[in-house]
Design an enzyme around this catalytic site. Structure first.
Site, PDB file in Angstrom:
ATOM      1  N   LEU A   1       0.863  -1.176   0.000  1.00  0.00           N
ATOM      2  CA  LEU A   1       0.000   0.000   0.000  1.00  0.00           C
ATOM      3  C   LEU A   1       0.900   1.227   0.000  1.00  0.00           C
ATOM      4  O   LEU A   1       1.875   1.277   0.762  1.00  0.00           O
ATOM      5  CB  LEU A   1      -0.920   0.015   1.228  1.00  0.00           C
ATOM      6  CG  LEU A   1      -1.963  -1.108   1.330  1.00  0.00           C
ATOM      7  CD1 LEU A   1      -2.749  -0.981   2.630  1.00  0.00           C
ATOM      8  CD2 LEU A   1      -2.906  -1.090   0.137  1.00  0.00           C
ATOM      9  N   ASP A   2       0.564   2.217  -0.841  1.00  0.00           N
ATOM     10  CA  ASP A   2       1.399   3.414  -0.892  1.00  0.00           C
ATOM     11  C   ASP A   2       1.247   4.221   0.388  1.00  0.00           C
ATOM     12  O   ASP A   2       0.428   3.917   1.260  1.00  0.00           O
ATOM     13  CB  ASP A   2       1.083   4.252  -2.132  1.00  0.00           C
ATOM     14  CG  ASP A   2      -0.376   4.675  -2.180  1.00  0.00           C
ATOM     15  OD1 ASP A   2      -0.843   5.338  -1.239  1.00  0.00           O
ATOM     16  OD2 ASP A   2      -1.058   4.336  -3.177  1.00  0.00           O
ATOM     17  N   ILE A   3       2.022   5.271   0.501  1.00  0.00           N
ATOM     18  CA  ILE A   3       2.106   6.010   1.759  1.00  0.00           C
ATOM     19  C   ILE A   3       0.791   6.688   2.118  1.00  0.00           C
ATOM     20  O   ILE A   3       0.490   6.887   3.305  1.00  0.00           O
ATOM     21  CB  ILE A   3       3.260   7.036   1.672  1.00  0.00           C
ATOM     22  CG1 ILE A   3       3.523   7.670   3.044  1.00  0.00           C
ATOM     23  CG2 ILE A   3       2.972   8.087   0.616  1.00  0.00           C
ATOM     24  CD1 ILE A   3       4.756   8.535   3.089  1.00  0.00           C
TER      25      ILE A   3
END
Length: 476
Positions: A130-132
């Site tokens: 999952l991206d930031i």
């Protein structure tokens, strides 16, 4: 004697019956390293090609396989390849914003692995990323085979997201024609992508809420699909991965472990065999020590003749030997409280830090002879040689001038009064002061005072008794 053979005696022996050994498990080296959680397969393949990994003492080659029992050296540490016998564990983590799904971030941002439970002999492997800015469900496991099976596109495992979208410029809400285009497919930089399901779940004056489902795990796939149609994603949260749902009671930044029954159900769904060690992992060799920094010892006074180089640290040795230190004070054999000055008062580690420091050299003391003209040289004029003046405080021993100002002087008129402590007289005569030859020149002068007479009345005439000693010459 009977010819019947005796039954064999039960003798003790350490030998065991030879059992049929199971075939050794064999896997690719980069796969075993990834199973141990030492990095991604692509990064580990690069390290193998750079010659940074050894197998049984030889530099590893790209694409080689290892078996259980092989010795693998990496980053100065040794491991042994062994079959993964512990049951697989799966962790559910509610990822908050601001964390990256990586073990080490070069920019120093917080990672999801910093708040996970600590494992021994294994590492958590993230199932997808999952991206930031994306929040929600993140699965982690100790089984590399399970992680690869759940991430592979051929498994077609669904990932469900809740997304808040801002409509394109000039439109109040996202139109249905745009949603149909996203379900048919859109060409992106890495190929065609689409949403398998799009469901409108709510809207506001400026945003629309949707529930979308994808079956691939490409990098930022959900955001790129909306951005290809001129929409802007302002919030994205994953709520489901396959059959695993994000618990409502699980707060952000917290984790919970999936029950073993659900873990077995996942393996059955992915058609993974049961009770079979399908993967190799690495176990550290017990008793190994990290290589210490080498130290160089140089003696400048001997022109580097006695310089030597070692590959150990004295601080490490002292830390290991510190448990044998006995801190005590060595006393002398005679009576009294004389102690050795050089007794052991510090720990081994502290002594190792001072091992290379030179001993303290004291400068020779200067000549302290008195210079000419110093007032101390006239001491013989005040006190003639051969005359003993007693202790230093004899001039302060008289009545009213006690050595201790806080103590009251006893009444000279009362002696040996019951209940009163008798004053000690070092010279054992009434005024507790010696007579000097210089006092004989003026017989009427008493520099120490006489409480029985006025000043200048002369000395008391004690013509006998025990106080008649050392009175000096008589005067008519």
């Amino acid at each position: 004697m009977s010819d019947t053979p005796k039954p064999p005696s039960n003798t003790l022996s350490l030998k065991r019956e030879t059992a049929t050994e199971a075939p050794k498990l064999e896997e690719r080296l980069h796969k075993v390293l990834a199973q141990a959680g030492l990095g991604s397969r692509r990064a580990l393949e690069q390290r193998i090609s750079n010659g940074l990994i050894k197998v049984n003492g030889d530099i590893a080659q790209l694409g080689m396989s290892v078996k259980s029992g092989d010795k693998i050296e990496l980053d100065g540490r040794s491991f042994v390849a062994s079959a993964l016998t512990e049951p697989a564990r799966v962790l559910i983590y509610n990822k908050p914003e601001g964390e990256v799904t990586t073990r080490e971030d070069p920019e120093g941002r917080p990672t999801v692995f910093e708040t996970l439970p600590v494992l021994k002999g294994a590492r958590w492997i993230a199932i997808g990323r999952l991206d930031i800015n994306t929040t929600g469900l993140l699965l982690l496991t100790t089984d590399g085979e399970l992680a690869n099976a759940m991430m592979h596109p051929s498994s077609e495992i669904e990932r469900e997201y809740v997304v808040r979208v801002r409509s394109p410029e000039g439109e109040e809400h996202v139109q249905d024609e745009l949603l149909e285009q996203l379900t048919r497919g859109v060409m992106l930089e890495d190929g065609t992508a689409k949403f398998d399901t799009i469901e409108r779940i709510g809207n506001t004056d400026s945003h629309d809420w949707f529930r979308v489902v994808v079956k691939e795990g490409r990098n930022r796939e959900v955001r790129r699909l909306w951005e290809s149609q001129g929409c802007q994603v302002s919030r994205l949260k994953r709520t489901r991965y396959g059959s695993v749902l994000l618990p409502r009671e699980l707060l952000r930044g917290q984790s919970t472990e999936l029950p073993k029954t659900q873990v077995e159900a996942l393996r059955t769904q992915l058609k993974l065999e049961k009770d079979m060690p399908l993967a190799l992992t690495l176990q550290p060799i017990i008793g190994q020590r990290r290589s210490a920094k080498a130290t160089l010892h140089v003696n400048r006074n001997d022109n580097n003749k006695h310089a030597y180089h070692n590959n150990h640290s004295t601080a490490d040795e002292s830390r290991e030997l510190r448990r044998f230190d006995t801190l005590r004070d060595d006393r002398g054999r005679g009576q009294g409280k004389h102690h050795f000055k050089d007794r052991l008062t510090v720990s081994g580690e502290a002594a190792a830090k001072q091992a290379h420091k030179p001993f303290k050299q004291y400068k020779p003391k200067n000549d302290r002879s008195l210079s000419e003209g110093s007032p101390a040289t006239f001491q013989s004029w005040y006190v003639p040689e051969g005359v003993s003046t007693g202790p230093r405080n004899h001039r302060n021993a008289g009545a009213g001038n006690g050595a201790h100002p806080n103590k009251k002087s006893p009444n000279p008129n009362t002696r040996n009064t019951p209940g009163q402590q008798t004053r000690k007289s070092p010279y054992k005569y009434p005024n507790n002061a010696p007579n000097f030859p210089s006092d004989h020149a003026t017989p009427t002068f008493n520099p120490y005072g006489n409480p029985g007479q006025k000043t200048g009345a002369g000395r008391p005439n004690n013509s006998g008794g025990k106080y008649n000693r050392n009175r000096g010459p008589r005067y008519p």
